[in-house]
Design a protein around this motif. Structure first.
Motif, PDB file in Angstrom:
ATOM      1  N   LEU A  19       0.827  -1.199   0.000  1.00  0.00           N
ATOM      2  CA  LEU A  19       0.000   0.000   0.000  1.00  0.00           C
ATOM      3  C   LEU A  19       0.865   1.254   0.000  1.00  0.00           C
ATOM      4  CD1 LEU A  19      -2.678   1.528   0.221  1.00  0.00           C
ATOM      5  CD2 LEU A  19      -2.620   1.143   2.697  1.00  0.00           C
ATOM      6  N   ARG A  20       1.935   1.240   0.786  1.00  0.00           N
ATOM      7  CA  ARG A  20       2.779   2.432   0.897  1.00  0.00           C
ATOM      8  C   ARG A  20       3.371   2.827  -0.454  1.00  0.00           C
ATOM      9  NH1 ARG A  20       4.512  -0.540   5.451  1.00  0.00           N
ATOM     10  NH2 ARG A  20       6.544  -1.053   4.502  1.00  0.00           N
ATOM     11  N   ARG A  21       3.840   1.849  -1.188  1.00  0.00           N
ATOM     12  CA  ARG A  21       4.522   2.151  -2.451  1.00  0.00           C
ATOM     13  C   ARG A  21       3.614   2.829  -3.480  1.00  0.00           C
ATOM     14  NH1 ARG A  21       8.394  -1.989  -5.903  1.00  0.00           N
ATOM     15  NH2 ARG A  21       8.909  -0.534  -7.587  1.00  0.00           N
ATOM     16  N   PRO A  22       2.431   2.268  -3.823  1.00  0.00           N
ATOM     17  CA  PRO A  22       1.577   2.964  -4.803  1.00  0.00           C
ATOM     18  C   PRO A  22       1.093   4.325  -4.317  1.00  0.00           C
ATOM     19  CG  PRO A  22       0.452   1.045  -3.889  1.00  0.00           C
ATOM     20  CD  PRO A  22       1.877   0.957  -3.449  1.00  0.00           C
ATOM     21  N   ALA A  23       0.972   4.504  -2.995  1.00  0.00           N
ATOM     22  CA  ALA A  23       0.561   5.813  -2.475  1.00  0.00           C
ATOM     23  C   ALA A  23       1.644   6.858  -2.756  1.00  0.00           C
ATOM     24  CB  ALA A  23       0.288   5.725  -0.979  1.00  0.00           C
ATOM     25  N   LEU A  24       2.917   6.488  -2.551  1.00  0.00           N
ATOM     26  CA  LEU A  24       4.014   7.402  -2.864  1.00  0.00           C
ATOM     27  C   LEU A  24       4.119   7.640  -4.362  1.00  0.00           C
ATOM     28  CD1 LEU A  24       6.778   6.235  -0.369  1.00  0.00           C
ATOM     29  CD2 LEU A  24       5.607   8.440  -0.385  1.00  0.00           C
ATOM     30  N   GLU A  25       3.859   6.598  -5.144  1.00  0.00           N
ATOM     31  CA  GLU A  25       3.874   6.761  -6.601  1.00  0.00           C
ATOM     32  C   GLU A  25       2.774   7.724  -7.039  1.00  0.00           C
ATOM     33  OE1 GLU A  25       5.617   2.313  -7.776  1.00  0.00           O
ATOM     34  OE2 GLU A  25       3.467   2.730  -7.861  1.00  0.00           O
ATOM     35  N   LEU A  26       1.616   7.643  -6.399  1.00  0.00           N
ATOM     36  CA  LEU A  26       0.525   8.569  -6.699  1.00  0.00           C
ATOM     37  C   LEU A  26       0.921   9.993  -6.349  1.00  0.00           C
ATOM     38  CD1 LEU A  26      -2.355   9.476  -7.337  1.00  0.00           C
ATOM     39  CD2 LEU A  26      -3.066   8.593  -5.093  1.00  0.00           C
ATOM     40  N   ALA A  27       1.502  10.194  -5.157  1.00  0.00           N
ATOM     41  CA  ALA A  27       1.934  11.530  -4.755  1.00  0.00           C
ATOM     42  C   ALA A  27       2.959  12.089  -5.731  1.00  0.00           C
ATOM     43  CB  ALA A  27       2.520  11.480  -3.343  1.00  0.00           C
ATOM     44  N   ALA A  28       3.900  11.244  -6.163  1.00  0.00           N
ATOM     45  CA  ALA A  28       4.921  11.686  -7.109  1.00  0.00           C
ATOM     46  C   ALA A  28       4.312  12.040  -8.462  1.00  0.00           C
ATOM     47  CB  ALA A  28       5.972  10.596  -7.281  1.00  0.00           C
ATOM     48  N   GLY A  85      -2.068  18.281 -11.199  1.00  0.00           N
ATOM     49  CA  GLY A  85      -1.861  17.533  -9.972  1.00  0.00           C
ATOM     50  C   GLY A  85      -0.974  18.231  -8.957  1.00  0.00           C
ATOM     51  N   ARG A  86       0.073  18.899  -9.424  1.00  0.00           N
ATOM     52  CA  ARG A  86       0.976  19.564  -8.481  1.00  0.00           C
ATOM     53  C   ARG A  86       0.249  20.663  -7.714  1.00  0.00           C
ATOM     54  NH1 ARG A  86       6.421  19.234  -8.189  1.00  0.00           N
ATOM     55  NH2 ARG A  86       7.525  20.839  -7.012  1.00  0.00           N
ATOM     56  N   GLU A  87      -0.591  21.404  -8.422  1.00  0.00           N
ATOM     57  CA  GLU A  87      -1.372  22.454  -7.755  1.00  0.00           C
ATOM     58  C   GLU A  87      -2.362  21.842  -6.769  1.00  0.00           C
ATOM     59  OE1 GLU A  87      -4.576  25.975  -8.900  1.00  0.00           O
ATOM     60  OE2 GLU A  87      -3.051  25.389 -10.383  1.00  0.00           O
ATOM     61  N   LEU A  88      -2.970  20.723  -7.158  1.00  0.00           N
ATOM     62  CA  LEU A  88      -3.900  20.022  -6.261  1.00  0.00           C
ATOM     63  C   LEU A  88      -3.184  19.616  -4.973  1.00  0.00           C
ATOM     64  CD1 LEU A  88      -6.149  17.014  -7.351  1.00  0.00           C
ATOM     65  CD2 LEU A  88      -4.977  17.059  -5.182  1.00  0.00           C
ATOM     66  N   ASP A 120      12.981   7.350  -6.307  1.00  0.00           N
ATOM     67  CA  ASP A 120      12.627   8.266  -7.390  1.00  0.00           C
ATOM     68  C   ASP A 120      11.358   9.040  -7.070  1.00  0.00           C
ATOM     69  OD1 ASP A 120      14.826   7.348  -8.767  1.00  0.00           O
ATOM     70  OD2 ASP A 120      13.678   5.988 -10.044  1.00  0.00           O
ATOM     71  N   GLN A 121      10.394   8.370  -6.457  1.00  0.00           N
ATOM     72  CA  GLN A 121       9.132   9.038  -6.101  1.00  0.00           C
ATOM     73  C   GLN A 121       9.363  10.109  -5.032  1.00  0.00           C
ATOM     74  OE1 GLN A 121       9.267   5.678  -6.523  1.00  0.00           O
ATOM     75  NE2 GLN A 121       8.183   5.722  -8.478  1.00  0.00           N
ATOM     76  N   LEU A 122      10.231   9.818  -4.054  1.00  0.00           N
ATOM     77  CA  LEU A 122      10.492  10.777  -2.993  1.00  0.00           C
ATOM     78  C   LEU A 122      11.229  12.000  -3.532  1.00  0.00           C
ATOM     79  CD1 LEU A 122      11.514   8.317  -0.128  1.00  0.00           C
ATOM     80  CD2 LEU A 122       9.407   9.628  -0.297  1.00  0.00           C
ATOM     81  N   VAL A 123      12.106  11.803  -4.494  1.00  0.00           N
ATOM     82  CA  VAL A 123      12.821  12.928  -5.090  1.00  0.00           C
ATOM     83  C   VAL A 123      11.854  13.881  -5.776  1.00  0.00           C
ATOM     84  CG1 VAL A 123      14.441  13.565  -6.913  1.00  0.00           C
ATOM     85  CG2 VAL A 123      14.991  11.690  -5.357  1.00  0.00           C
ATOM     86  N   ALA A 124      10.800  13.313  -6.386  1.00  0.00           N
ATOM     87  CA  ALA A 124       9.799  14.161  -7.075  1.00  0.00           C
ATOM     88  C   ALA A 124       9.107  15.067  -6.077  1.00  0.00           C
ATOM     89  CB  ALA A 124       8.774  13.272  -7.755  1.00  0.00           C
TER      90      ALA A 124
END
Length: 255
Positions: free
Chosen positions: A190-199, A210-213, A251-255
């Motif tokens: 669950l954690r991984r796709p959530a971070l991928e979504l945030a990225a 999305g970034r503005e959201l 990579d997701q966290l860097v975004a």
């Protein structure tokens, strides 16, 4: 003729029989729509989910009305129980709804394309999926996050201004849910796709994208005047991500 006979026939089974039968009918309906490109309006997808939700509410009331010993907890037989027939049905109707949203185009140039959703239409989907995320099991939460990920990715590709399709309350609940999922200690799945979504949201730089959201949801959430805020600032949020997930999702966290 699929429009005159096939689709209404399958739709009729979605409101009949056991929850398992209804889920199977919903999946069959999506397969036919996908194969024929005969997508129903968003309002119809919304109604099918509402029918399923209302039926599960009825069954839950029956459970609550059962006699039990004083202090005995009401058992989770429907929502909140992983892979229950209820959650299987709700997952199927949300999947159909999300897939229908993914047929929306900024420029409609194909017979199977749908017009961009209105704020009311998209907010209805978000409210329903947020409710199921908040009430659901780990399996349901994972399914909802994946639906969000696919839907927002489609909107970014179409350059649809998704931020304008929801108010501050929904932005706050969405960001809070993404944060909650990204640090859920029960499962890296669950954690991984959530971070991928945030990225993915953070990488959508289009106006109103999305970034503005994400930024506006965070801004509302960390505002000291926001009562009962459950959203953490970005630095505090990422500090809570466990080392294993952080390594996998670098990579997701860097975004």
């Amino acid at each position: 003729d699929e429009t005159g006979l096939g689709l209404p026939l399958i739709q009729g089974f979605i409101s009949k029989g056991s929850l398992t039968d209804r889920a199977a009918a919903t999946k069959a309906l999506m397969e036919v729509m996908s194969a024929t490109r005969l997508w129903a309006p968003l309002t119809e997808a919304s109604s099918l989910h509402s029918l399923a939700s209302d039926r599960i509410d009825e069954l839950q009331k029956e459970v609550e009305a059962e006699k039990r010993e004083p202090g005995e907890a009401v058992p989770k037989r429907h929502r909140g129980k992983g892979q229950s027939p209820a959650e299987e049905l709700l997952s199927a109707t949300l999947d159909l709804w999300a897939t229908t949203l993914q047929q929306c185009r900024k420029e409609v140039d194909d017979e199977g394309d749908l017009d961009p959703p209105t704020a009311e239409e998209f907010s209805a989907f978000l409210k329903a999926s947020l409710f199921e995320f908040e009430a659901g099991s780990l399996t349901m939460r994972l399914g909802v996050v994946r639906l969000w990920k696919h839907t927002f990715a489609h909107f970014a590709e179409e350059k649809l201004a998704v931020c304008s399709l929801m108010g501050d309350d929904l932005r706050l609940r969405l960001v809070a849910s993404i944060q909650d999922a990204s640090i859920d200690q029960r499962s890296e799945r669950l954690r991984r796709p959530a971070l991928e979504l945030a990225a993915a949201l953070a990488s959508d730089f289009a106006p109103g994208g999305g970034r503005e959201l994400l930024a506006r949801g965070l801004a509302v959430g960390v505002d000291a005047s926001a009562p009962g805020s459950v959203v953490a600032p970005v630095a505090s949020w990422l500090d809570k991500v466990d080392d294993t997930t952080a390594e996998i999702c670098r990579d997701q966290l860097v975004a």
